[in-house]
Structure formats: C-alpha cells, structure tokens
Design a protein around this motif. Structure first.
Motif, PDB file in Angstrom:
ATOM      1  N   THR A 387       0.849  -1.194   0.000  1.00 49.85           N
ATOM      2  CA  THR A 387       0.000   0.000   0.000  1.00 49.85           C
ATOM      3  C   THR A 387       0.886   1.247   0.000  1.00 49.85           C
ATOM      4  N   ALA A 388       0.302   2.398  -0.353  1.00 54.75           N
ATOM      5  CA  ALA A 388       1.086   3.638  -0.340  1.00 54.75           C
ATOM      6  C   ALA A 388       1.503   3.964   1.100  1.00 54.75           C
ATOM      7  N   HIS A 389       0.616   3.729   2.063  1.00 49.90           N
ATOM      8  CA  HIS A 389       0.989   3.986   3.457  1.00 49.90           C
ATOM      9  C   HIS A 389       2.141   3.064   3.887  1.00 49.90           C
ATOM     10  N   GLY A 390       2.035   1.792   3.513  1.00 46.64           N
ATOM     11  CA  GLY A 390       3.083   0.833   3.882  1.00 46.64           C
ATOM     12  C   GLY A 390       4.406   1.184   3.227  1.00 46.64           C
ATOM     13  N   ALA A 391       4.345   1.613   1.960  1.00 54.23           N
ATOM     14  CA  ALA A 391       5.566   1.953   1.225  1.00 54.23           C
ATOM     15  C   ALA A 391       6.238   3.178   1.848  1.00 54.23           C
ATOM     16  N   LEU A 392       5.415   4.141   2.237  1.00 58.07           N
ATOM     17  CA  LEU A 392       5.964   5.384   2.794  1.00 58.07           C
ATOM     18  C   LEU A 392       6.628   5.123   4.144  1.00 58.07           C
ATOM     19  N   ILE A 393       5.949   4.405   5.004  1.00 58.95           N
ATOM     20  CA  ILE A 393       6.533   4.138   6.323  1.00 58.95           C
ATOM     21  C   ILE A 393       7.737   3.195   6.160  1.00 58.95           C
TER      22      ILE A 393
END
Ligand SMILES: Cc1cc2nc3c(=O)[nH]c(=O)nc-3n(C[C@H](O)[C@H](O)[C@H](O)COP(=O)(O)OP(=O)(O)OC[C@H]3O[C@@H](n4cnc5c(N)ncnc54)[C@H](O)[C@@H]3O)c2cc1C
Length: 458
Positions: A387-393
């Motif tokens: 996910t974009a959230h997972g990738a960012l963190i």
C-alpha cells in the motif's frame, strides 16, 4: 469506557492535526500542544491548525495512475480528517486536488476544537516532560530551535539534519541499459557491496562540455529569505556551484571517469561518468551520486536527460537544498515510528523524512493509530508494504539503504512514488503497471482495514 491517560501530540500542522484526530476517534484523549500563535515559525502566517505554508495543492488526485492519488484514496478509506476536509474545500484544479487554504485550515481547526477528547494548549514545548508516557512529536521542517536542540541532544548531533541536500532519484526501469553498465570503481566490493553496485553513464568530451554549459546556463531556484544563511557543506556542494569553480571540477569530483571500463565500448575511455547508486532495498530506485542541486525542477529534468542512458529517465524525486529538520529515521526509529532509545517518543510528519503535505498527514494518521492502539492494549498493526501507506513508512523506517561509501548522510526526505512499492510479478505490461499497482494497493488496504483495525472509526 475506562479512563486512559492522554497521549500528547506536539505540533498541530498536517501530521499533528491528523494524529490527534485519529487518536480521539479511537476514544483516547489527546493533549495537542501547538506553539502558534503565541510563537510562530519563519513561514506560518496564522494560528490555524494544518496551515498550508506554500502551495494550496495536494497534487494529483488520480488514484489509478499516480502514487499521490493512491495515497489520497487510501487516506479517504482510513477516515482521514485532512483528506475529508480537503474534499469539502476543494477548488477547480484539473486533475489535482487543490484547496481553499483558509477554508481548509479553518475547518480543521474547528473540527479539532469541537472534539471533546482533544484538549488544545497553545504553547511551545521545549522538552517533553518525563511523566508524559506517550508522545507524538510532529513539529515539522521548522521545529522550534529549543526543541530541535533537545532532539539533537537526545538522538546525537549527526542524527538530526537541519538542511536536506537532495540528489535526484531515477526509476531503474527508465534507464537505458544498452548505454550504461553496472560496475563499482576499480571493481571494489567494499562492505556489503558486490563490485558492481553502481550504474555508470559515460560521457564523451563533447557531451561533457555541453553538459557543463547547460549547468552554468540553467535557471536556479532562489533560497527563501529564512534560508539565506543556508551553508554549503563539504561533500555536498550543488553541482552547478562546482561547475562554476572550474569546467574540470566535476570531472575530478562526482563525474570522475577513473576505475571504470565501458563494456559496450571497451576500447574507448569515457571522458566523464555519472554514477547512480541503489537507493532502496527493492532495487527500483537509484540516486545520482553527488548531484545535489538548486537548479529548477524543469531544468533538472531537461539537463539530466542529456546524460547518455538517461534520455527517458523518470525521476522519483528531483534535487534540492532546503532548510529542513529531519531525523535519520532508518537508524533511530522502530517500525511504528518510536525512538529506539526512548519508545515513549514517537515521531510523525516531515520530521520523520517524508516530504509533502499529504505524506506528512499520512504519517500522522499512522502514528496516531499506532499510539492509540498501544494505549488500548493492542499491538499496532503495520499497513501492508504494497500500500502507499506501507511503502511510505517502509522508506522511513527501513526501506532505504545507507550509502556504502563515504559522503554525506544518504537518507533524505522523499515524496510517495511507485518506486517505493514492491514491483509486480513479471509480465505486467509497462503501460498497465501503475494501474495494477494501485489496484493491488487498494485491495490489500481493504483487507488490512478489515483484519487489523479492531478500533476503526465507526
Ligand atoms: C517553506 C516551505 C514550503 C513548503 N511548501 C510545500 C508545498 O508547497 N507543498 C507540499 O506538499 N509541501 C511543502 N512543504 C513541505 C511540508 O510538506 C510541509 O512543511 C508540511 O506542512 C509538513 O507537515 P508537518 O505536519 O510535518 O509540519 P508542519 O505543518 O510545519 O507543522 C508543524 C507544527 O509544529 C509547530 N511547532 C514547531 N515547534 C513546536 C514546538 N516546540 N512546540 C509546539 N509546536 C511546535 C509549528 O508551529 C507547526 O504548526 C514546504 C515546507 C517548507 C518549509
């Protein structure tokens, strides 16, 4: 509901506002400490929460074809206050999500002020008191000097940067491997290297001369007033400043051709070489070594695409040099954004090394949910890396790889981009990849919301 101790959020910008909201939605009380309007920063103008300090755009809203649009879509599904309010206050802006800045920040302020579980205190925090057992620090790129000094002491001088010196980052799959080749200088493996760790782009003398002329003529970005005293550090001078010092300077610095043999033209020594080094563990992104620059973004794309092998380069990030305060997060923070050496302190927003309004709010959203889960006795659940959230963190807490040779610290702020997401299985057509990455991300996010969010907002 049992009475729980409050979580303290320091900083009511994009990240802190979202974090406070998420915590309160989970039934946990929050004390939100914001120093404005009692004390301001060099760029904020109002006392509003989530003030947008510059542009009023949240960038593309295309959830099928852009990474930032995907992040918007995920935030909507995660009941983001920032995204919901942006949708209400949006202005016509083509495919972008742009907002009426006063309406937006005013509405965020009203929402936080009317939430009974949020206690707002207008004060500067110099040091989080020891009795606060759960704290989110979301004080942004312009963290007040007194708190920055505390954080420097707590994390170690070199772990907190006050400027970013950013070199452009290129998507590996946009580089022409018929022109470039993998090799480390003198085939040196070094610690953790293979001897073929760099992508090398060869320039002839004519190409080098044209490149230097373009750098010298290229339009540069001016510093903001408050950045006027920005120092240039040894080891990270902008390339155009190096070029101004002499036409051969770059050829003896980041563009030196020594210790490299072009396998496509073994008999021909390149006059200069641009090297790119792997930037993330996935191996999808490569940074242009030593290419920090103040050239305008359009100029960077135009000039850097004249480098052999980079004719069709797609940039995950362009270069820059800014005033910024951010942590060396991959080294300092655990997977849920807590300081390894003092887990009562969690970080959110740009200070963690993400870049941009939306990314800062997204990291605030996660930090708020993690802190609330902990307070409620649950184990914080990490979003899937797809996910974009997972990738960012993931970029912030572990996905970046440290530089393998000497030079300035390599972790630098980053916007969300597709290079941070794990690649798809082979076989997906290039033109269908972005859409497929977005579809995978939203499906995985939905499963995560269903499975892992016992305290999701009703
Ligand atoms: C000049 C400038 C221009 C930018 N332009 C853009 C842009 O156009 N688009 C974009 O997407 N991003 C931009 N950014 C980058 C970044 O996304 C924004 O700065 C974003 O606001 C970061 O969100 P944040 O919540 O981390 O920090 P902020 O939104 O800055 O919030 C931090 C808050 O903490 C408060 N604070 C600081 N220290 C203390 C303290 N000790 N005690 C209590 N409160 C404190 C501040 O007053 C502030 O309200 C810009 C950054 C800068 C510096």
């Amino acid at each position: 509901m049992r009475s729980l101790r409050p979580i303290h959020v320091i900083g009511g910008g994009l990240a802190g506002s979202e974090a406070a909201w998420q915590i309160a939605r989970r039934g946990v009380s929050v004390v939100l400490h914001e120093m404005r309007p009692v004390r301001s920063t060099a760029v904020h103008k109002t006392g509003h929460f989530a003030e947008l300090v510059c542009s009023n755009s949240f960038r593309s809203d295309d959830a099928d074809g852009s990474a930032i649009g995907l992040l918007h879509a995920e935030m909507r599904r995660l009941d983001s206050l920032v995204l919901h309010t942006a949708d209400v206050h949006k202005l016509p802006a083509g495919g972008a999500l742009a907002v009426d800045r006063d309406g937006f920040a005013g509405a965020i302020t009203a929402a936080l002020e009317s939430e009974p579980l949020i206690d707002i205190r207008r004060e500067e925090i110099l040091e989080p008191p020891a009795e606060w057992d759960s704290v989110i620090i979301a004080t942004g790129p312009l963290t007040s000097p007194a708190l920055a000094e505390t954080l420097s002491r707590q994390t170690g001088e070199a772990a907190l940067a006050f400027f970013d010196a950013i070199a452009p980052i290129v998507h590996r799959d946009s580089i022409d491997f018929d022109v470039v080749w993998f090799q480390s200088r003198y085939d040196k493996a070094g610690p953790g290297g293979s001897g073929a760790d760099y992508i090398n782009c060869p320039l002839t003398r004519t190409q080098y001369d044209a490149f230097i002329d373009a750098l010298l003529a290229g339009e540069k970005t001016a510093f903001h007033d408050f950045e006027a005293a920005t120092p240039y550090f040894d080891g990270c001078l902008p390339i155009e400043i190096m070029a101004e010092r002499g036409r051969e300077t770059l050829r003896h610095g980041p563009m030196k051709p020594f210790g490299l043999t072009d396998p496509h033209r073994p008999g021909q020594k390149p006059y200069a070489v641009v090297q790119l080094r792997q930037d993330n563990k996935l191996g999808t992104l490569f940074n242009m070594v030593g290419f920090q620059t103040k050239l305008k973004h359009g100029e960077q794309a135009r000039i850097f695409r004249t480098i052999p092998g980079l004719g069709n380069a797609e940039f995950a990030r362009l270069g820059g040099l800014h005033r910024n305060t951010f942590l060396n997060s991959p080294k300092l923070l655990d997977a849920t954004l807590r300081l390894n050496t003092a887990p009562r302190l969690r970080f959110a927003g740009q200070i963690t090394g993400c870049e941009g309004y939306v990314e800062s709010a997204a990291i605030g959203l996660l930090a708020g949910r993690f802190a609330a889960a902990e307070r409620l006795g649950d184990t914080p659940a990490l979003p899937p890396p797809t996910t974009a959230h997972g990738a960012l963190i993931g970029h912030i807490t572990g996905g970046h790889i440290e530089t393998i040779d000497k030079g300035p610290r390599s972790f630098q702020p980053m916007n969300i981009n597709f290079g941070l997401l794990p690649p798809l299985a082979c076989g997906t057509r290039r033109d269908a990849r972005k859409q497929a990455l977005c579809a995978r991300a939203l499906a995985d996010l939905d499963s995560w919301i269903g499975a892992a969010m016992p305290h999701a907002a009703e």
